[in-house]
Design a protein around this motif. Structure first.
Motif: not given
Lengths: 122, 169
Positions: A20-21, A23-24, A27
């Protein structure tokens, strides 16, 4: 190992980050490619050539170039609940790219489970 | 950053009472509209084999709640991944809805399909609005046990297992 190469050719390393980190960061950047590792295998996704490599070998490529290409990087969680009690968890990871071809959404890539087995993204 | 996922059992008016505070430890089917908070309440609330016709468990309404830090939860699916019913005349039905309705112990108007038993046939309970913030929940998955008079094997129905699957990004 987790790395981003931007369209400007800049290499950004994010080793040790959770999906998740990471993915940040995906993005936040215009990507040329990214690479990451799950369950002992190294994945390299080239968004320009639209090819996916696993441990240095070509795993898949699109038949026709996709439009509006975006990356795929997720954690797939299975929660298994017994009726009378008990919960187990199983985690696999999905890596690849998706885009549009002939007005259809196309995904290209794979899911790896903890045994290191691969299956194509659907 | 890992989302925390808890199973909630939804009971009472409009399935509006969600139990327990954390993660549900069971989804036992009973002859009363309540969460089996002890894990043994089902023994004193059995669905009795009728002399004719069919008896029904109270619908078991459930859904997942996601908390913590994440960007998106997608492709939330559920299916029965293991378990054989103890009598061939017993049947588990299921369904999906985004609207809470008070559970019933008559023939369900939501749980109307044989419960899916493969990942390929799984029920999608991803809400139309998506899940991208802590505290958001899936649609409801509703299960009901049908007990017809032809059942000849009373007692526990056998261990059944639900698998919930989602993609976190």
């Amino acid at each position: 190992m987790a790395q981003i190469i931007t369209k400007q050719g800049k290499e950004l390393n994010f080793d040790g980050l959770d999906v998740v980190e990471f993915n940040n960061h995906l993005r936040e950047n215009e990507l040329k490619s990214f690479s990451t590792s799950y369950y002992g295998k190294h994945f390299f996704v080239d968004l320009e050539s639209q090819e996916i490599y696993i441990d240095g070998e070509l795993y898949s490529k699109v038949e026709e170039k996709l439009e509006n290409v975006r990356w795929i990087n997720f954690r797939r969680v299975k929660l298994i609940y017994a009726m009378s009690g008990g919960r187990e968890q199983d985690i696999s990871y999905g890596i690849g790219l998706h885009g549009i071809s002939n007005q259809k959404s196309i995904k290209c890539g794979c899911i790896i489970n903890k045994q290191g087995e691969l299956k194509n993204l659907e | 950053m890992v989302a925390t996922c808890n199973l909630k059992i939804c009971t009472s008016t409009n399935a509006g009472t969600e139990s327990p505070a954390g993660d549900a430890t069971n989804w036992n089917l009973m002859a009363t509209d309540a969460y089996d908070s002890t894990g043994t309440d089902y023994q004193s609330n059995p669905i009795v084999v009728p002399s004719s016709g069919t008896n029904y468990s109270y619908e078991r309404w459930m859904r997942l709640e996601f908390t913590g830090t994440f960007n998106a939860i997608e492709n939330v699916k559920v299916w029965k991944s293991a378990g054989t019913l103890s009598d061939g005349n017993l049947a588990l039905y299921s369904g999906e809805t985004d609207t809470g309705v008070t559970p019933v112990d008559t023939d369900s108007s939501v749980a109307t399909s044989a419960i899916p038993t493969t990942e390929g046939g799984a029920t999608d309970i991803t809400p139309a609005a998506g899940i991208d913030a802590s505290g958001e929940k899936t649609d409801y998955f509703v299960v009901q046990l049908d007990v017809p008079s032809t059942v000849t094997t009373p007692g526990d129905i056998g261990s059944q297992t639900l698998t919930f699957q989602y993609d976190e990004s």
